[in-house]
Design a protein around this motif. Structure first.
Motif, mmCIF file in Angstrom:
data_model
loop_
_atom_site.group_PDB
_atom_site.id
_atom_site.type_symbol
_atom_site.label_atom_id
_atom_site.label_comp_id
_atom_site.label_asym_id
_atom_site.label_seq_id
_atom_site.Cartn_x
_atom_site.Cartn_y
_atom_site.Cartn_z
ATOM 1 N N ARG A 125 -6.774 10.506 5.188
ATOM 2 C CA ARG A 125 -7.484 9.614 4.264
ATOM 3 C C ARG A 125 -7.573 10.182 2.855
ATOM 4 N NH1 ARG A 125 -8.139 4.457 4.443
ATOM 5 N NH2 ARG A 125 -10.210 4.531 3.515
ATOM 6 N N CYS A 180 0.854 -1.187 0.000
ATOM 7 C CA CYS A 180 0.000 0.000 0.000
ATOM 8 C C CYS A 180 0.889 1.235 0.000
ATOM 9 C CB CYS A 180 -0.883 -0.007 1.249
ATOM 10 S SG CYS A 180 -1.889 1.485 1.369
ATOM 11 N N HIS A 210 -0.442 4.349 0.470
ATOM 12 C CA HIS A 210 -1.018 5.385 1.319
ATOM 13 C C HIS A 210 -0.368 5.289 2.684
ATOM 14 C CE1 HIS A 210 -4.842 7.202 -0.381
ATOM 15 N NE2 HIS A 210 -4.171 6.710 -1.401
ATOM 16 N N VAL A 263 0.079 -1.054 8.140
ATOM 17 C CA VAL A 263 0.174 -1.954 6.984
ATOM 18 C C VAL A 263 1.255 -1.546 5.970
ATOM 19 C CG1 VAL A 263 -1.091 -2.760 4.937
ATOM 20 C CG2 VAL A 263 -2.122 -2.934 7.201
ATOM 21 N N PRO A 264 1.332 -0.274 5.542
ATOM 22 C CA PRO A 264 2.346 0.068 4.544
ATOM 23 C C PRO A 264 3.770 -0.219 5.029
ATOM 24 C CG PRO A 264 0.769 1.855 4.802
ATOM 25 C CD PRO A 264 0.489 0.887 5.895
ATOM 26 N N GLN A 276 -4.864 -4.276 -0.602
ATOM 27 C CA GLN A 276 -5.144 -3.310 0.475
ATOM 28 C C GLN A 276 -5.946 -2.157 -0.106
ATOM 29 O OE1 GLN A 276 -4.552 -4.039 3.485
ATOM 30 N NE2 GLN A 276 -3.226 -5.787 3.106
ATOM 31 N N ILE A 277 -5.566 -1.723 -1.326
ATOM 32 C CA ILE A 277 -6.390 -0.785 -2.097
ATOM 33 C C ILE A 277 -6.534 -1.424 -3.468
ATOM 34 C CG2 ILE A 277 -6.698 1.546 -2.962
ATOM 35 C CD1 ILE A 277 -4.910 2.639 -0.918
ATOM 36 N N HIS A 326 -10.633 1.827 -2.095
ATOM 37 C CA HIS A 326 -10.456 3.114 -1.416
ATOM 38 C C HIS A 326 -11.365 4.109 -2.137
ATOM 39 C CE1 HIS A 326 -8.683 6.927 -0.237
ATOM 40 N NE2 HIS A 326 -8.002 6.307 0.707
ATOM 41 N N CYS A 384 -2.011 6.219 5.786
ATOM 42 C CA CYS A 384 -3.041 6.675 6.720
ATOM 43 C C CYS A 384 -2.378 6.747 8.104
ATOM 44 C CB CYS A 384 -4.222 5.717 6.715
ATOM 45 S SG CYS A 384 -5.022 5.644 5.103
ATOM 46 N N TYR A 410 -2.989 6.195 11.095
ATOM 47 C CA TYR A 410 -3.149 5.165 12.133
ATOM 48 C C TYR A 410 -2.597 3.806 11.725
ATOM 49 C CZ TYR A 410 -6.895 4.380 8.835
ATOM 50 O OH TYR A 410 -7.568 4.187 7.670
ATOM 51 N N CYS A 411 -2.222 3.627 10.445
ATOM 52 C CA CYS A 411 -2.114 2.269 9.890
ATOM 53 C C CYS A 411 -0.672 1.795 9.739
ATOM 54 C CB CYS A 411 -2.819 2.237 8.537
ATOM 55 S SG CYS A 411 -2.906 0.568 7.861
#
Ligand code: SAM
Ligand code: SF4
Length: 478
Positions: A310, A185, A187, A194-195, A229-230, A271, A189, A191-192
């Protein structure tokens, strides 16, 4: 007989990664067992998206230490977001009893270790017996289904050079399967995590995905869910050649749609910024693509969305939902919401609650904000909503959604819906509508892997029940 056991938590991508690893292990001659105590190879596929998931993963790894001490030859592997694409440096020290750490979507380090161990065992045996018979290991890797090597994927270093697109053995082959189409991913974000753990986005070539889906269909799969993820950024990481644009998700859907024997296609997670008209047109025009879109909003307040980074405002999301409903009138829409994000006031939470009450979506996955080390929010913002308050907000959303989805589902009472039957569960057949709603029915015939027309007689918020009236030939196959 060599055996393996895989434990998986987290998102559908992890489920897909575990399925692929299982198939790879079986190509090496391993068979699944349900208990780690009986396994020669134990894999823990982990998630760290929230602290609770990371806690479970760490607990599971730690709990296997005594087993590893008792059975030192057992291979213990840890996979997924706890490891990350850059392999967290401290893991070998924290978990010295783990033999190998696998980044998300990359089973190769484990497969290489197993091949190496097998080679060593064979060499020792040969030395002992003086027997120079042909090595048994040459039987390995005899995949029975088509294999397509992907130099692009291999060059990324994250996909094994020769993927095995074979389903792992089960009592019965599955009717549905997940197929990752874009990894990572781009992005960030706030809070995330994942990337940081799954790396930058990398789309798989269309031909490779089509070959994989074809192989799954050849083994009995009837529905695939294309994952990212997106997912609606599929192909955005490729540069065009100047003359033509690179393929996007709409092109991929059309390519997969052409596979004979495949009845249903889903895709997730979208997304809001990338769910283009081209994609919605493809969903509308392609009969195999189901009317079901997962497009997280995360919050219903512009200031919170801005701090979450976002990249859209509430009005954009509202307009998108309207557009989906105009273009695809029967489409079910699912969303994700985080409550209790850093600085979220009661008024801002009420804005989210109000948006959900207004839009009346089919599914809301709601999570309490959990600060993740390494993310922007964890470093620059204060986690100032008390846990008790987060729980209250979460419960409020859950109760609201229960009412909304109950109303939506009750509208289906008396209607006939098409259900793809996945399995029998406690004496009832269980499957999903095109809009991804769970339906149960009783019948003596074998419905597994078939399309049934079911008249809905009872509708609750989480599932429905009905009477089967007839089967459906597969009208979507050309
Ligand atoms: N890519 C998707 C998107 O754009 O929303 C979502 C993928 S994310 C891995 C899955 C869900 O986990 C998110 O939609 C979010 O609601 C939740 N999530 C991610 N980070 C979180 C955190 N720190 N605390 C609570 N929930 C979180
Ligand atoms: Fe996480 Fe945002 Fe990427 Fe979704 S889009 S995986 S929430 S960083």
């Amino acid at each position: 007989m060599r055996t393996y056991h895989i434990w998986t938590i987290g998102c559908q991508m992890n489920v897909a990664d575990s399925a692929r690893l299982a198939a790879e292990l079986e190509a090496l001659g391993y068979r699944p067992v349900s208990r780690p105590e009986d396994a020669d190879v134990v894999v823990l596929n982990t998630c760290v998206v929230r602290q609770s998931a990371e806690g479970r993963a760490v607990g599971r790894i730690t709990s296997l230490q005594p087993l590893k001490t008792r059975r030192p030859l057992m291979v213990l592997a840890v996979m997924g977001c706890l490891v990350g694409v850059r392999r967290q440096d401290d893991l070998p020290q924290r978990f010295a009893h783990v033999d190998v750490f696998l980044p998300p979507s990359d089973p190769e380090p484990l497969l290489a270790l197993l091949r190496q161990r097998e080679q060593e065992t064979r060499s020792k045996k040969q030395e002992a017996t003086g027997n120079r018979q042909q090595a048994r290991g040459q039987e390995w890797g005899t995949a029975r289904v088509s294999q397509v090597t992907s130099p692009e994927a291999a060059a990324m270093g994250l996909i094994a050079p020769e993927p095995v697109w074979r389903l792992a053995s089960c009592i019965l082959p599955p009717v549905t399967a997940y197929v990752p189409v874009i990894y990572g991913c781009n992005h960030v974000c706030a809070y995330c995590i994942v990337p940081y753990r799954r790396g930058r986005e990398r789309s798989r070539p269309v031909a490779e995905i089509v070959a994989e889906v074809q192989a799954l269909v050849d083994q009995g799969v009837r529905e695939v869910t294309l994952l990212g993820q997106i997912v609606d950024r599929y192909g955005h990481d490729w540069k065009g050649d100047g003359a033509s644009a690179p393929p996007d998700l709409a092109d991929l859907l059309r390519a997969v749609h052409g596979i004979e024997g495949l009845w249903r296609i889903r895709f997730l997670t979208s997304h809001p910024n990338y769910l283009s008209d081209r994609i919605l047109d493809a969903v509308a025009e392609l009969p195999k693509v189901c009317e079901h879109i997962e497009v997280p909003v995360q919050a219903g307040d512009d200031e919170v969305l801005r701090r979450m980074r976002r990249g859209y405002a509430v009005a954009d999301y509202r307009a998108l939902v309207q557009k989906i409903r105009q273009r695809l009138p029967d489409c079910s829409i699912a969303t994700d919401v985080i409550v209790g994000f850093s600085g979220e006031t009661e008024a801002q939470f009420q804005a989210t609650y109000g948006l959900l009450a207004e839009l009346k979506l089919d599914v809301v996955h709601v999570a309490a904000y959990s600060p993740r080390t390494g993310t922007l929010a964890a470093h620059r913002m204060v986690d100032d909503v008390l846990d008790e308050e987060k729980r209250r907000r979460l419960q409020a959303v859950e109760e609201l959604q229960e009412q909304i989805v109950g109303q939506i589902n009750r509208r289906l009472l008396g209607q006939a819906v098409e259900v793809l039957v996945e399995e029998q569960h406690k004496g009832k057949w269980r499957g999903r509508t095109r809009t991804n709603k769970l339906v149960f029915f009783r019948d003596d015939a074998d419905w597994r892997g078939r399309l049934a027309v079911v008249r809905i007689t009872w509708a609750g918020p989480w599932s429905m029940q009905g009477d089967v009236s007839q089967g459906v030939d597969h009208p979507n196959d050309q």
